[in-house]
Write a protein that holds these residues in place. Structure first.
Motif, PDB file in Angstrom:
ATOM      1  N   ILE A 287       1.521 -10.400   9.125  1.00 17.09           N
ATOM      2  CA  ILE A 287       1.181  -9.060   8.636  1.00 17.09           C
ATOM      3  C   ILE A 287       1.134  -9.094   7.121  1.00 17.09           C
ATOM      4  O   ILE A 287       1.994  -9.684   6.473  1.00 17.09           O
ATOM      5  N   PHE A 288       0.076  -8.527   6.565  1.00 16.04           N
ATOM      6  CA  PHE A 288       0.053  -8.269   5.122  1.00 16.04           C
ATOM      7  C   PHE A 288      -0.748  -7.007   4.848  1.00 16.04           C
ATOM      8  O   PHE A 288      -1.486  -6.520   5.706  1.00 16.04           O
ATOM      9  N   ALA A 289      -0.558  -6.484   3.663  1.00 13.19           N
ATOM     10  CA  ALA A 289      -0.999  -5.114   3.371  1.00 13.19           C
ATOM     11  C   ALA A 289      -2.413  -5.043   2.809  1.00 13.19           C
ATOM     12  O   ALA A 289      -2.829  -5.911   2.041  1.00 13.19           O
ATOM     13  N   ASP A 290      -3.108  -3.979   3.161  1.00 15.04           N
ATOM     14  CA  ASP A 290      -4.264  -3.549   2.378  1.00 15.04           C
ATOM     15  C   ASP A 290      -3.687  -2.588   1.326  1.00 15.04           C
ATOM     16  O   ASP A 290      -3.023  -1.604   1.669  1.00 15.04           O
ATOM     17  N   VAL A 291      -3.916  -2.900   0.054  1.00 14.76           N
ATOM     18  CA  VAL A 291      -3.252  -2.126  -1.005  1.00 14.76           C
ATOM     19  C   VAL A 291      -4.227  -1.241  -1.784  1.00 14.76           C
ATOM     20  O   VAL A 291      -3.915  -0.751  -2.868  1.00 14.76           O
ATOM     21  N   THR A 292      -5.393  -1.006  -1.191  1.00 17.50           N
ATOM     22  CA  THR A 292      -6.408  -0.191  -1.870  1.00 17.50           C
ATOM     23  C   THR A 292      -5.877   1.208  -2.200  1.00 17.50           C
ATOM     24  O   THR A 292      -6.095   1.731  -3.288  1.00 17.50           O
ATOM     25  N   LYS A 293      -5.164   1.787  -1.229  1.00 23.71           N
ATOM     26  CA  LYS A 293      -4.717   3.177  -1.429  1.00 23.71           C
ATOM     27  C   LYS A 293      -3.684   3.274  -2.548  1.00 23.71           C
ATOM     28  O   LYS A 293      -3.722   4.209  -3.355  1.00 23.71           O
ATOM     29  N   ALA A 294      -2.792   2.305  -2.615  1.00 27.92           N
ATOM     30  CA  ALA A 294      -1.769   2.314  -3.679  1.00 27.92           C
ATOM     31  C   ALA A 294      -2.445   2.267  -5.050  1.00 27.92           C
ATOM     32  O   ALA A 294      -2.038   2.970  -5.986  1.00 27.92           O
ATOM     33  N   LYS A 295      -3.483   1.439  -5.150  1.00 25.01           N
ATOM     34  CA  LYS A 295      -4.190   1.314  -6.439  1.00 25.01           C
ATOM     35  C   LYS A 295      -4.870   2.618  -6.796  1.00 25.01           C
ATOM     36  O   LYS A 295      -4.805   3.084  -7.926  1.00 25.01           O
ATOM     37  N   LYS A 296      -5.526   3.200  -5.796  1.00 24.95           N
ATOM     38  CA  LYS A 296      -6.345   4.388  -6.051  1.00 24.95           C
ATOM     39  C   LYS A 296      -5.478   5.622  -6.317  1.00 24.95           C
ATOM     40  O   LYS A 296      -5.657   6.334  -7.297  1.00 24.95           O
ATOM     41  N   LEU A 297      -4.520   5.826  -5.435  1.00 24.93           N
ATOM     42  CA  LEU A 297      -3.734   7.065  -5.491  1.00 24.93           C
ATOM     43  C   LEU A 297      -2.647   6.982  -6.571  1.00 24.93           C
ATOM     44  O   LEU A 297      -2.503   7.872  -7.401  1.00 24.93           O
ATOM     45  N   LEU A 298      -1.891   5.892  -6.548  1.00 26.96           N
ATOM     46  CA  LEU A 298      -0.720   5.809  -7.435  1.00 26.96           C
ATOM     47  C   LEU A 298      -1.006   5.038  -8.719  1.00 26.96           C
ATOM     48  O   LEU A 298      -0.158   4.965  -9.596  1.00 26.96           O
TER      49      LEU A 298
END
Ligand code: UD1
Length: 346
Positions: A305-316
């Motif tokens: 398992i590993f993360a898609d981190v697109t949302k962290a970049k965009k939102l935070l």
């Protein structure tokens, strides 16, 4: 008169909590730690103070004790809460499910009841990638399906997320951010704070560093027949300081939102590393070889398992900055320093 705005950090003397307290202080916030030290060492607070150059406020209270917690809400004007306090050992949760359900759910319920009573609007919850179980594919996004947890530990994280979602849906005036952590490792680069598992560690890094020091027997790698490049499990290992920084960014983001909301964000690096890669990284940064052997698979382990981190970049506007080598080096530095100092003072 300006009232001081405090941030309540439940479990703030623990591994992720203590690193987050340091980051918060360095970003001008005033955290109040609530911890009863059942799973933390008070000496960690000294490390937090040395790094931050500030005295930390710490209240020795059980978060499940609503009466004692209400006294704190009366004493401090909290504008935000970061709720870390919870049990987290997967195996233990299978043996003692009631302990996990009671502590992990009640501590959240107490916090939420008090947020309502004292009108605290910003709430950050420590969730986990464990909610995804074994995903069909990685990277996992926040929309990937939630699979019913096998162990009570994971079930408590799923239930807590559900409680938060229902609370917001009910019209509560609260902004909630669930951070789904991947695998936090490493320590503060100063070596003054780090991971301090009570008893024999279950997690890979503390086991590895303790076995390298000869405190534990050789490391067993659980399983070599997984469907991965080298046959060992794959995880998204994130430096604990990067993870701590995600909380500061998350809190800032919450404070800037105007409406009640419930958001979920993955916090990982976006890269998968195998257990063998961790061993090789350790051997490189520590410049020594490690004794280890293959053993059978550990029951309940997910393959990869590993993360898609697109949302962290965009939102935070957050992304991990440190490398795997940084994390393993810092974990090793911390382990040696802590053991030396503990031996010196005993
Ligand atoms: C799990 C959860 C995580 C949770 C954490 C709490 C998943 C995907 N992750 O992490 O959300 O916060 O527990 O403890 O469910 N390993 C060895 N030898 C050892 C120890 C570990 O080979 O002595 C291997 C494990 O088999 C695994 C990897 O190292 O493949 C990481 O294990 P660990 O550090 O225990 O973390 P997770 O089980 O991934």
């Amino acid at each position: 008169m300006n009232q001081i705005e405090y941030i309540l950090i439940t479990g703030g003397a623990g591994y992720i909590g203590s690193h987050t307290v340091v980051e918060l202080i360095q970003h001008g916030k005033t955290p109040v730690i609530v911890d009863d030290f059942r799973n933390a060492d008070p000496k960690i607070l000294r490390g937090v103070e040395e790094i931050s150059g500030n005295q930390v406020i710490c209240e020795r209270v059980d978060v499940c004790d609503e009466t004692a917690m209400r006294v704190l809400f009366e004493r401090y004007h909290f504008t935000g809460i970061i709720h870390f306090a919870a049990y987290k050992a997967v195996g233990e949760s299978v043996d003692e499910p009631l302990k996990y359900y009671s502590n992990n759910l009640n501590s959240l319920l107490v916090c939420l009841a008090l947020t309502e009573e004292f009108k605290v609007e910003n709430f950050l919850f420590s969730s986990s990638c464990t909610v995804y179980g074994q995903p069909e594919k990685s990277p996992v996004t926040e929309e990937s399906p939630i699979i019913e947890a096998k162990a009570p530990y994971g079930a408590t994280k799923q239930m807590c997320e559900r409680i938060l979602s229902d609370f917001v849906k009910s019209g509560a005036n609260i902004k909630v951010l669930n951070l789904r952590y991947f695998n936090p490792i490493g320590a503060h680069p100063s070596g003054k704070i780090g991971e301090l598992p009570s008893g024999k560690p279950n997690n890979l890094l503390p086991y590895l560093t303790q076995s390298a020091l000869g405190i534990l027997e050789e490391l067993t790698v659980y399983g070599n027949d997984y469907n991965t490049l080298d046959g060992t499990c794959l995880r998204d290992f994130i430096h604990v300081c990067d993870l701590a920084n995600a909380h500061v960014k998350g809190l800032d983001w919450l404070e800037n939102q105007q409406e009640a909301l419930n958001e979920i964000v993955n916090v990982g690096t976006g890269n998968g590393s195998s257990v063998l890669e961790i061993i090789h990284t350790f051997e490189k940064v520590a410049n020594r070889s490690l004794k280890w052997k293959f053993g059978p698979r550990r029951s309940g382990d997910v393959e990869q398992i590993f993360a898609d981190v697109t949302k962290a970049k965009k939102l935070l506007k957050w992304s991990a900055q440190k490398t795997l080598e940084d994390a393993v080096r810092d974990a090793w530095n911390w382990e040696q320093k802590w053991r030396n100092e503990t031996i010196d003072t005993n």
